[in-house]
Design a protein around this motif. Structure first.
Motif, PDB file in Angstrom:
ATOM      1  N   LYS A 138      -2.028  -3.487   7.394  1.00 19.72           N
ATOM      2  CA  LYS A 138      -2.351  -4.909   7.390  1.00 19.72           C
ATOM      3  C   LYS A 138      -3.761  -5.156   6.842  1.00 19.72           C
ATOM      4  CE  LYS A 138       0.729  -6.638  11.016  1.00 19.72           C
ATOM      5  NZ  LYS A 138       0.800  -7.310  12.331  1.00 19.72           N
ATOM      6  N   LYS A 139      -3.873  -6.136   5.949  1.00 15.98           N
ATOM      7  CA  LYS A 139      -5.169  -6.462   5.351  1.00 15.98           C
ATOM      8  C   LYS A 139      -6.191  -6.886   6.398  1.00 15.98           C
ATOM      9  CE  LYS A 139      -3.681  -7.937   0.732  1.00 15.98           C
ATOM     10  NZ  LYS A 139      -3.683  -9.068  -0.228  1.00 15.98           N
ATOM     11  N   GLY A 140      -5.737  -7.652   7.376  1.00 18.04           N
ATOM     12  CA  GLY A 140      -6.665  -8.141   8.399  1.00 18.04           C
ATOM     13  C   GLY A 140      -7.317  -7.019   9.164  1.00 18.04           C
ATOM     14  N   LEU A 141      -6.557  -5.985   9.501  1.00 17.82           N
ATOM     15  CA  LEU A 141      -7.106  -4.843  10.242  1.00 17.82           C
ATOM     16  C   LEU A 141      -8.106  -4.076   9.387  1.00 17.82           C
ATOM     17  CD1 LEU A 141      -6.983  -3.181  12.872  1.00 17.82           C
ATOM     18  CD2 LEU A 141      -5.164  -1.814  11.804  1.00 17.82           C
ATOM     19  N   ILE A 142      -7.745  -3.834   8.126  1.00 20.85           N
ATOM     20  CA  ILE A 142      -8.643  -3.106   7.229  1.00 20.85           C
ATOM     21  C   ILE A 142      -9.908  -3.915   6.972  1.00 20.85           C
ATOM     22  CG2 ILE A 142      -8.880  -2.065   4.943  1.00 20.85           C
ATOM     23  CD1 ILE A 142      -5.864  -1.655   4.925  1.00 20.85           C
ATOM     24  N   ARG A 143      -9.764  -5.223   6.791  1.00 17.44           N
ATOM     25  CA  ARG A 143     -10.924  -6.083   6.559  1.00 17.44           C
ATOM     26  C   ARG A 143     -11.866  -6.064   7.765  1.00 17.44           C
ATOM     27  NH1 ARG A 143      -8.390 -10.387   5.461  1.00 17.44           N
ATOM     28  NH2 ARG A 143      -8.476 -10.305   3.186  1.00 17.44           N
ATOM     29  N   PHE A 144     -11.309  -6.038   8.966  1.00 15.09           N
ATOM     30  CA  PHE A 144     -12.136  -5.988  10.180  1.00 15.09           C
ATOM     31  C   PHE A 144     -13.000  -4.728  10.186  1.00 15.09           C
ATOM     32  CE2 PHE A 144     -12.555  -4.104  14.444  1.00 15.09           C
ATOM     33  CZ  PHE A 144     -13.360  -5.061  15.044  1.00 15.09           C
ATOM     34  N   PHE A 145     -12.413  -3.594   9.868  1.00 14.85           N
ATOM     35  CA  PHE A 145     -13.179  -2.347   9.884  1.00 14.85           C
ATOM     36  C   PHE A 145     -14.160  -2.274   8.717  1.00 14.85           C
ATOM     37  CE2 PHE A 145      -9.765  -0.925  12.758  1.00 14.85           C
ATOM     38  CZ  PHE A 145     -10.540  -0.337  13.741  1.00 14.85           C
ATOM     39  N   LEU A 146     -13.839  -2.900   7.604  1.00 18.26           N
ATOM     40  CA  LEU A 146     -14.800  -2.970   6.500  1.00 18.26           C
ATOM     41  C   LEU A 146     -16.049  -3.750   6.920  1.00 18.26           C
ATOM     42  CD1 LEU A 146     -12.503  -3.679   3.408  1.00 18.26           C
ATOM     43  CD2 LEU A 146     -13.816  -1.599   3.829  1.00 18.26           C
ATOM     44  N   LEU A 147     -15.845  -4.881   7.570  1.00 18.94           N
ATOM     45  CA  LEU A 147     -16.968  -5.691   8.029  1.00 18.94           C
ATOM     46  C   LEU A 147     -17.756  -4.970   9.112  1.00 18.94           C
ATOM     47  CD1 LEU A 147     -15.242  -9.201   8.156  1.00 18.94           C
ATOM     48  CD2 LEU A 147     -16.885  -8.375   6.455  1.00 18.94           C
ATOM     49  N   LEU A 192     -13.485   7.991   5.525  1.00 18.81           N
ATOM     50  CA  LEU A 192     -12.087   7.728   5.833  1.00 18.81           C
ATOM     51  C   LEU A 192     -11.720   6.276   5.549  1.00 18.81           C
ATOM     52  CD1 LEU A 192      -9.423   8.778   6.962  1.00 18.81           C
ATOM     53  CD2 LEU A 192     -10.239   8.199   9.254  1.00 18.81           C
ATOM     54  N   LEU A 193     -12.665   5.375   5.776  1.00 19.79           N
ATOM     55  CA  LEU A 193     -12.398   3.959   5.539  1.00 19.79           C
ATOM     56  C   LEU A 193     -12.113   3.690   4.063  1.00 19.79           C
ATOM     57  CD1 LEU A 193     -12.215   1.149   6.752  1.00 19.79           C
ATOM     58  CD2 LEU A 193     -14.686   0.919   6.470  1.00 19.79           C
ATOM     59  N   ILE A 194     -12.840   4.367   3.170  1.00 21.67           N
ATOM     60  CA  ILE A 194     -12.604   4.215   1.732  1.00 21.67           C
ATOM     61  C   ILE A 194     -11.217   4.729   1.364  1.00 21.67           C
ATOM     62  CG2 ILE A 194     -13.257   5.212  -0.504  1.00 21.67           C
ATOM     63  CD1 ILE A 194     -14.959   2.868   0.159  1.00 21.67           C
ATOM     64  N   ARG A 204      -4.892  -0.782  -1.147  1.00 24.14           N
ATOM     65  CA  ARG A 204      -5.034  -1.596  -2.358  1.00 24.14           C
ATOM     66  C   ARG A 204      -4.182  -1.047  -3.501  1.00 24.14           C
ATOM     67  NH1 ARG A 204      -4.899  -5.403  -3.355  1.00 24.14           N
ATOM     68  NH2 ARG A 204      -6.128  -5.591  -5.251  1.00 24.14           N
ATOM     69  N   PHE A 205      -4.275   0.249  -3.758  1.00 21.89           N
ATOM     70  CA  PHE A 205      -3.560   0.827  -4.893  1.00 21.89           C
ATOM     71  C   PHE A 205      -2.047   0.827  -4.669  1.00 21.89           C
ATOM     72  CE2 PHE A 205      -7.520   3.547  -6.067  1.00 21.89           C
ATOM     73  CZ  PHE A 205      -8.100   2.424  -6.624  1.00 21.89           C
ATOM     74  N   PHE A 214     -12.732  -8.692  -1.420  1.00 16.91           N
ATOM     75  CA  PHE A 214     -11.869  -7.721  -0.759  1.00 16.91           C
ATOM     76  C   PHE A 214     -10.732  -7.267  -1.658  1.00 16.91           C
ATOM     77  CE2 PHE A 214      -8.037  -6.790   1.734  1.00 16.91           C
ATOM     78  CZ  PHE A 214      -8.498  -5.749   2.520  1.00 16.91           C
ATOM     79  N   ASN A 215     -10.298  -8.144  -2.572  1.00 13.69           N
ATOM     80  CA  ASN A 215      -9.173  -7.830  -3.439  1.00 13.69           C
ATOM     81  C   ASN A 215      -9.585  -7.045  -4.679  1.00 13.69           C
ATOM     82  OD1 ASN A 215      -7.213  -9.108  -1.838  1.00 13.69           O
ATOM     83  ND2 ASN A 215      -7.794 -11.099  -2.657  1.00 13.69           N
ATOM     84  N   ASP A 216     -10.850  -6.867  -4.914  1.00 15.59           N
ATOM     85  CA  ASP A 216     -11.323  -6.093  -6.062  1.00 15.59           C
ATOM     86  C   ASP A 216     -11.927  -4.790  -5.547  1.00 15.59           C
ATOM     87  OD1 ASP A 216     -12.688  -5.039  -8.324  1.00 15.59           O
ATOM     88  OD2 ASP A 216     -12.630  -7.034  -9.219  1.00 15.59           O
ATOM     89  N   TRP A 217     -11.199  -3.722  -5.721  1.00 18.32           N
ATOM     90  CA  TRP A 217     -11.624  -2.433  -5.171  1.00 18.32           C
ATOM     91  C   TRP A 217     -12.942  -1.962  -5.784  1.00 18.32           C
ATOM     92  CZ3 TRP A 217     -12.301   1.992  -8.094  1.00 18.32           C
ATOM     93  CH2 TRP A 217     -11.808   1.946  -9.398  1.00 18.32           C
ATOM     94  N   ARG A 218     -13.236  -2.424  -7.004  1.00 20.88           N
ATOM     95  CA  ARG A 218     -14.490  -2.013  -7.652  1.00 20.88           C
ATOM     96  C   ARG A 218     -15.692  -2.592  -6.912  1.00 20.88           C
ATOM     97  NH1 ARG A 218     -13.029  -4.414 -13.403  1.00 20.88           N
ATOM     98  NH2 ARG A 218     -12.334  -6.051 -11.967  1.00 20.88           N
ATOM     99  N   ILE A 219     -15.597  -3.857  -6.530  1.00 22.81           N
ATOM    100  CA  ILE A 219     -16.704  -4.497  -5.817  1.00 22.81           C
ATOM    101  C   ILE A 219     -16.920  -3.844  -4.464  1.00 22.81           C
ATOM    102  CG2 ILE A 219     -17.449  -6.644  -4.721  1.00 22.81           C
ATOM    103  CD1 ILE A 219     -16.118  -8.184  -6.934  1.00 22.81           C
ATOM    104  N   VAL A 220     -15.820  -3.639  -3.738  1.00 21.93           N
ATOM    105  CA  VAL A 220     -15.921  -3.037  -2.406  1.00 21.93           C
ATOM    106  C   VAL A 220     -16.515  -1.631  -2.494  1.00 21.93           C
ATOM    107  CG1 VAL A 220     -14.601  -2.241  -0.401  1.00 21.93           C
ATOM    108  CG2 VAL A 220     -14.027  -4.419  -1.490  1.00 21.93           C
TER     109      VAL A 220
END
Length: 410
Positions: A74-83, A123-125, A132-133, A158-164
């Motif tokens: 889920k994007k929401g879970l991954i986004r939470f850990f990114l933040l 691991l997060l990356i 994403r891929f 979040f949708n551009d893996w290069r920026i992240v």
């Protein structure tokens, strides 16, 4: 009809993990007890700390293994850990540096609890790029590598893996943490490689990185490490380059670690001095229980004993790679191959650093180094792989049951 996950556990991965974890606890005690006694402390304090992290790791593995993969994607879970990772990396800047880098967050009385944000980023990356891929597979099949770079740098970062990727890489490099920044770059390269693009692009990028590293090291060698030392943030990196080029020239300062690492490995010979009998760990080799722990392993267990541990670790990594190759779903495959790549890269960078093959980067050895954060990250990664493997087996088993029932009805 569904089969319970506990019957799908991959013991060819779990058992090597458990064995290496126990060996790691033994090595942590061996490399830390003497120094703790010299300081007047509890000789078991470090191994107790490592043991507590291992228990936490087992709990985390159990929880992650029982979770549904649909939740983990889920994007929401991954986004939470990114933040959360951003907050941790920024917060680490306000704590005292360790070996020249602001890589730690100290909590509790006397800073008893230490968190190393860059460890979790590895691991997060892998997790983020696998998600994403896997969502870009149709475009990758049509446009190949262009699917990964086409389009503008979107406002929705979040949708551009290069920026992240570049954002997190910049945060780690600014600490400055050369070792983990290098590993993050290599992990990104691995994830791009297994994303479905043609392998010729991997060869091209890899050759470019090797050529770039060769030119960089050659330039520093010719011009002198003083050139790097003039950059305020990277002054400590210059000392590591100095030790890499000629450790014996300044064996009491910048070359102290590498020269004593050589002495430790030389002392070990083929069969070693015996567990607990290392000379170098008694104050001669700094970071003997973390970055240079494998030098002590060679000194105490010899090249034979150290090779057996390496063989077991490579067997574990190989079994994880097999899971990734056999997986039919893109996310599952990339997640497993990313975890295997993360462990393989960390092992190579550590062994390369202690042997003088590459500049020392302060990267720990998987399982054996004292460091609960590293052990927790590896454990969570392996839990992901076990979950992926169990789900792949379950889907295959359910398909076979359906086919058998269909044939029976017909």
């Amino acid at each position: 009809m569904k089969i319970d996950k506990r019957h799908l556990l991959n013991y060819s991965i779990l058992l090597p993990y458990l064995i290496l974890s126990v060996i790691g606890l033994i090595i942590v005690y061996s490399t830390t007890s003497a120094l703790q006694i010299q300081k007047g402390g509890n000789p078991f304090s470090m191994v107790i700390s490592q043991g507590l992290f291992w228990i936490l790791s087992l709990v985390a593995m159990f929880i992650i293994y029982r979770m549904k993969l649909t939740v983990l994607k889920k994007k929401g879970l991954i986004r939470f850990f990114l933040l959360l990772e951003v907050a941790m990396l920024v917060a680490s800047r306000f704590f005292d540096p360790v070996n020249g880098a602001h890589g730690w967050i100290r909590l509790g009385p006397g800073g008893i609890i230490g968190l190393q944000p860059a460890e979790y980023l590895k691991l997060l990356i892998v997790w983020y790029l696998a998600a994403r891929f896997s969502a870009m597979q149709r475009d990758i099949q049509v446009y190949d590598y262009q699917a990964l770079i086409k389009g503008s740098w979107m406002p929705k970062a979040f949708n551009d893996w290069r920026i992240v990727s570049l954002f997190f890489l910049g945060l780690v490099a600014s600490l400055p943490d050369l070792g983990n920044a290098t590993i993050v770059v290599l992990i990104i390269l691995v994830m791009v490689t297994v994303s479905g693009v043609a392998y010729r692009w991997f060869s091209t990028v890899l050759m470019g990185l090797v050529l770039g590293a060769t030119i960089l090291l050659g330039s520093i060698r010719i011009l002198g490490v003083d050139l790097v030392a003039r950059i305020p943030v990277f002054g400590y990196i210059a000392r590591r380059f100095s030790a890499y080029f000629n450790p014996f020239e300044n064996a009491t300062e910048s070359g102290l670690q590498l020269t004593n690492s050589y002495y430790a490995m030389s002392n070990g010979g083929w069969l070693g001095r015996g567990l607990g009998n290392s000379i170098e760990k008694n104050g001669y080799l700094p970071e003997a229980h973390t970055d240079f722990v494998f030098s002590i392993v060679i000194e105490e267990l010899g090249f034979v004993g150290a090779s057996l541990i390496l063989a077991l670790l490579f067997f574990l990594i190989l079994r994880i790679i097999v899971v990734g190759i056999r997986a039919r779903r893109p996310f599952n495959s990339m997640m497993a191959l990313g975890v295997a790549g993360m462990m393989l890269i960390q092992t190579f960078v550590n062994v390369g650093g202690i042997s003088g093959l590459i500049p020392a980067t302060g990267v720990t050895f998987p399982f054996l180094s004292q460091g609960g954060n590293s052990l927790l990250v590896i454990s969570i990664g392996i839990a992901f792989v076990l979950n992926v493997d169990a789900n792949e087996k379950r889907e295959l088993w359910e398909e076979e049951i359906e086919q058998t029932m269909a044939k029976t009805e017909s």
